[in-house]
Design a protein around this motif. Sequence first.
Motif, PDB file in Angstrom:
ATOM      1  N   GLU A 251       0.886  -1.163   0.000  1.00 13.76           N
ATOM      2  CA  GLU A 251       0.000   0.000   0.000  1.00 13.76           C
ATOM      3  C   GLU A 251       0.929   1.220   0.000  1.00 13.76           C
ATOM      4  N   PHE A 252       0.474   2.340  -0.549  1.00  6.44           N
ATOM      5  CA  PHE A 252       1.332   3.527  -0.542  1.00  6.44           C
ATOM      6  C   PHE A 252       0.851   4.487   0.525  1.00  6.44           C
ATOM      7  N   PHE A 253       1.799   5.065   1.246  1.00 12.18           N
ATOM      8  CA  PHE A 253       1.452   5.907   2.394  1.00 12.18           C
ATOM      9  C   PHE A 253       1.819   7.352   2.141  1.00 12.18           C
ATOM     10  N   ASP A 254       1.096   8.203   2.848  1.00 12.17           N
ATOM     11  CA  ASP A 254       1.347   9.630   2.744  1.00 12.17           C
ATOM     12  C   ASP A 254       2.786   9.946   3.164  1.00 12.17           C
ATOM     13  N   ALA A 255       3.386  10.937   2.518  1.00 13.93           N
ATOM     14  CA  ALA A 255       4.761  11.326   2.851  1.00 13.93           C
ATOM     15  C   ALA A 255       4.918  11.628   4.344  1.00 13.93           C
ATOM     16  N   GLU A 256       3.863  12.090   4.986  1.00 12.36           N
ATOM     17  CA  GLU A 256       3.948  12.421   6.417  1.00 12.36           C
ATOM     18  C   GLU A 256       3.458  11.298   7.329  1.00 12.36           C
ATOM     19  N   HIS A 257       3.249  10.121   6.778  1.00  5.35           N
ATOM     20  CA  HIS A 257       2.844   8.984   7.611  1.00  5.35           C
ATOM     21  C   HIS A 257       3.971   8.664   8.603  1.00  5.35           C
ATOM     22  N   PRO A 258       3.644   8.446   9.892  1.00  4.13           N
ATOM     23  CA  PRO A 258       4.712   8.164  10.878  1.00  4.13           C
ATOM     24  C   PRO A 258       5.441   6.860  10.558  1.00  4.13           C
ATOM     25  N   LEU A 259       6.741   6.952  10.368  1.00  2.00           N
ATOM     26  CA  LEU A 259       7.541   5.766  10.045  1.00  2.00           C
ATOM     27  C   LEU A 259       8.056   5.088  11.313  1.00  2.00           C
ATOM     28  N   PHE A 260       8.622   5.906  12.200  1.00  2.00           N
ATOM     29  CA  PHE A 260       9.095   5.292  13.454  1.00  2.00           C
ATOM     30  C   PHE A 260       9.203   6.313  14.570  1.00  2.00           C
TER      31      PHE A 260
END
Length: 652
Positions: A251-260
């Motif tokens: 799935e593709f996530f928003d550039a501002e999606h929390p990664l870690f």
Amino acid sequence: MSDEALEILATETRLFPPSREFANQANAKKELYEQAQNNPLEFWDEQADRLQWDTRWQQTLDWSDAPVSKWFVGGKLNVAVNCVDRHVENGNGDRIAFYFEGEPGDSETITYQQLKDRVCQAANGLTQLGIKSGDRVAIYMPMIPQAVIAMLACARIGATHSVVFGGFSAEALRSRIEDANATHVITSDGGFRKGSAFALKSAVDEAVKDLAFVQKVLVVKRTAQEVSWDAKRDVWWDEVVDTQSTAHNPEFFDAEHPLFILYTSGTTGKPKGILHTTGGYLTQVSYTHNVVFDIKPATDIYWCTADVGWITGHSYVAYGPTSNGATQVIYEGTPDTPHKARWWEIVEKYGVTILYTAPTAIRTFMKWGDEFPAAHNLSSLRLLGSVGESINPEAWIWYRETIGAGKCPIVDTWWQTETGGIMISPLPGVTDCKPGSAMRPLPGISAEILNESGEVLSHNGHAGYLSLTKPWPGMLRGIWGDMERFRENYWSKFEGKYFAGDGAKWDTDGAIWLLGRVDDVMNVSGHRISTTEVESALVSHPMVAEAAVVGANDEMTGQGIVAFVILRAGSVDGPDVAKTLRDHVAKEIGAIAKPRQIMIVPELPKTRSGKIMRRLLRDVAENRTLGDVTTLADSAVMNLISAGLSATTTED
Ligand code: WT7
């Protein structure tokens, strides 16, 4: 090092210009500085374009909600696709992603195709365990391939990982799981270190026993040691992950999606959960890994010795190198197991070309002696890196001569958990190097050195506060659950500028010298530990009435932790007291936070308003004559302290 010494080095030190051979083939070009300076947003667009996006962004930077930045607004991507799948799609599936070297001598080679299969299997396994996009997953692992696979699998399904260094205690793990509300924990039975197996699963058991929100604990079998098992909660990796299909639709996530989230010590007792997001972070680590390490993915063998439990292991093991399709070495164990040449044996065995490590390790090797590196062929090395603290010029020169045969550029890289990627470093092939200096901000990065009243210091050798003055893509987006602390900690000292917490100065050539922390944060072997955190751990012991902790210069570790402790009435000082307290700190935080020395004292030096004067304690800890004592509430205190020392000093 003293200011005077730095001053001398700054003016008299030899410059090491890049060799023509290196410059001719370097990834970095001189023009980058100018390009970034003239058109910063265009520059970052170009760097982001090195990645594969599913949806292109509409806006490079949104700084309207400063100090929270949004980068590549509207863009969508998948981090694991960038770090793994695209290399396979580009025909490089057979390239080695990882040479894993276990401490006992076992090894494993993983190609990008195999990495893709394993990350997909893990993504399927995590999904089967109920993990969804946005959930937090704690990872508590030794340095084995599954640690990186777990991180990439979380990223692939949009789960936010929180890696906790395997050397932290059950108590430290518990507080991090709780703070992030992690619903799942990925761990292993244990790992190998210093010639024997250590346990991790038991610490997880202890950490999660009262945390009802933790649903599943996924356990990799590494050592085959006995573990206790909760059949409702615990599952084996080889049963849940290794049995999955290798097909997984990302799935593709928003550039501002929390990664870690990655916890790091601040000036209070409570670690800060530093939050990084997706598009900006990956852009920055990929760009910096490319230009600072001059990576040539088809031919280089890159080895960053950091553990994935720290930011270096995130940015320059798990994400940066894989985003560039690099081949890397990961090693599980300690440098002296089974002998003091283990690292050099590994360099020779795999033909390592780029080595990235910490000054504390370099100084340790210097102490062990030249015969260990000399026993191995290190001629494959072409670039060396340093991170974690300032590298003293002696160690720099030794690193260059003894490890790098006098020919490798050395990149001294300054950055922080918060900055996500390298900020200040020479560009190999472009920038001159000076032993002990991190040289200058990378293209795209703006740094200033400010005095107490926020005035900008010029290239004149005056020490001030290091500050970053323009947003950058990999910058932290906040402190998990505490945005007030985020503003207060980093953005309140200088209006609109990021306060790094480090002292620094420009020399007259315009090279930056980092001068250490200016807050109550210690740097022990390149790891950040807060004085308050260790103090809290000490006073939580029933024997302790009061404690003050300082970082004292240490030849090997940069700083060593020295604790001054007042015992409660009824607790008597004795030979076991210091050991008991050191073990207690290890239990509360982890072995890395054990004080080097514990001094039992009758009083602590305080100002009239009750503030502990750490400066004076540092004088004592470093065996110096005392500085100005006129603000002491009780001037007799220091005599009492100095008189009562020594008997209670312990060291491992
Ligand atoms: C602090 C950040 C960045 C990864 C490792 C530590 C110190 C780091 C250098 C360097 C002088 C350095 C600073 C900084 N530091 N690199 N090359 N020269 N000091 O990450 O735990 O977030 O610690 O480490 O004091 O603020 P961290």
